[in-house]
Write a protein that holds these residues in place. Structure first.
Motif: not given
Ligand SMILES: Cc1cc2nc3c(=O)[nH]c(=O)nc-3n(C[C@H](O)[C@H](O)[C@H](O)COP(=O)(O)OP(=O)(O)OC[C@H]3O[C@@H](n4cnc5c(N)ncnc54)[C@H](O)[C@@H]3O)c2cc1C
Length: 317
Positions: A77-80, A52-55
């Motif tokens: 990840g580096d989404t922030w 489940e990944e942020f984007g």
């Protein structure tokens, strides 16, 4: 705003409720941002990585794929950092963040440090706890034989919201994930830190909190919906203004912090008493073995559950 405002709410769009975990409030809120060409930062299931990944989401198609609660700790990840760049590249626009309490509190603080907090609306989900992504990935690979699922739902509502089941679809065939979900509910796979979570309370560091409005039948029996109802907590003026903008898309009633009580608004979920044994077994025998072993329900408990459900169905007629 000083006091938290509380609502029981559902989107008026029946199709959306069926596809959402609760009353579809996430879709109603996110529509408002997409309608203004603003962005959403939230998590979606990646069928390639089984994570489940942020984007950053900018379209309704991507947003629709983010619907549904996924019982896996999500990966930011580096989404922030990417969301900071997006806000700087789009000066007239805003961003909606959605995540569980710890993620939302961290993101709110991060945005304060970036001087961008006024341009983001931070929404958090009431959370029972975040389950190990490693165990899920291993189990998913076991069930799929390394192939890719085409759909997944940890809350399939075809049997109603309260009696939902969990399924994945592989080559057009449905596979039950109910054992996995039972392990989650039985608190075996939650991160250790979840048992001391400081965000399991009514007042939060966010603008809005959303979750399930459990036990609605006790305070508003005439507002119950078999497909589910969301709980909305508004903490700030920004949250209240957003609610004003979307209220016409919702069926809603005002409530209070006593009637919407659930455990994770008061205290963190305790670990299963035999959690260490579960993890020892996992390290020795793997995910499929422990999920099968620890999801078993004793016969007497199963019978009691069936009787309770039948009684409830009879009484609600
Ligand atoms: C791990 C987890 C535990 C939860 N525990 C509770 C609980 O104990 N009590 C309660 O009332 N509600 C709980 N919820 C929240 C509830 O299940 C619904 O997600 C919420 O009410 C929103 O439903 P909806 O119908 O508005 O939208 P939906 O369309 O169902 O929206 C889902 C939203 O949740 C986000 N999301 C899904 N999975 C994750 C994840 N793993 N990490 C971060 N974001 C995610 C999506 O990005 C989307 O923004 C939990 C959710 C999760 C993910």
């Amino acid at each position: 705003m000083t006091d938290t405002k509380v609502y029981a709410a559902r989107t008026k769009d029946r199709e959306v409720i069926e596809k959402s975990s609760s009353g579809g409030v996430f879709t109603a809120i996110s529509n408002h941002f997409l309608d203004h060409n603003d962005a959403i930062l939230c998590a979606s299931y990646n069928f390639e990585t089984n994570r489940e990944e942020f984007g950053i989401i900018l379209t309704r198609e991507e947003r629709d794929r983010a619907r549904g609660s996924v019982y896996i700790q999500s990966y930011a990840g580096d989404t922030w950092k990417k969301s900071v760049s997006w806000l700087k590249d789009n000066p007239g626009h805003k961003l909606l963040f959605v995540g569980v309490g710890c993620q939302a509190a961290g993101y709110a603080r991060f945005m304060e440090m970036q001087g961008l907090r006024d341009r983001v609306t931070v929404t958090d989900l009431i959370c029972h706890g975040a389950p190990s992504p490693k165990i899920w990935r291993e189990y998913a690979e076991h069930l799929s034989g390394g192939e890719r699922f085409s759909a997944i739902s940890f809350r399939d509502k075809r049997t109603g919201w309260e009696h939902s089941s969990a399924i994945a679809v592989l080559n057009g065939r449905e596979i039950s994930l109910n054992k996995y979900r039972r392990i989650y509910s039985k608190r075996y796979t939650l991160r250790k830190s979840c048992s001391v979570c400081p965000y399991t309370r009514v007042d939060r560091y966010t603008d809005i909190t959303i979750g399930d409005f459990w036990h609605l039948e006790k305070s508003m029996p005439d507002f119950v919906d078999p497909m589910g109802t969301s709980l909305i907590l508004l903490h700030t003026d920004k949250g209240a203004e957003l609610f004003e903008s979307i209220r016409d898309d919702l069926d809603y009633r005002e409530s209070n912090t006593a009637d919407c009580w659930q455990m994770n608004l008061e205290r963190p979920t305790e670990h299963a008493p035999d959690r260490d044994k579960f993890w020892k077994d996992y390290r020795e025998r793997g995910a499929a073995y422990v999920i099968d072993k620890y999801s078993r329900v004793p016969v007497l408990k199963r019978i009691k559950g069936r009787i309770k459900r039948s009684m409830k169905a009879i009484l609600s007629k």
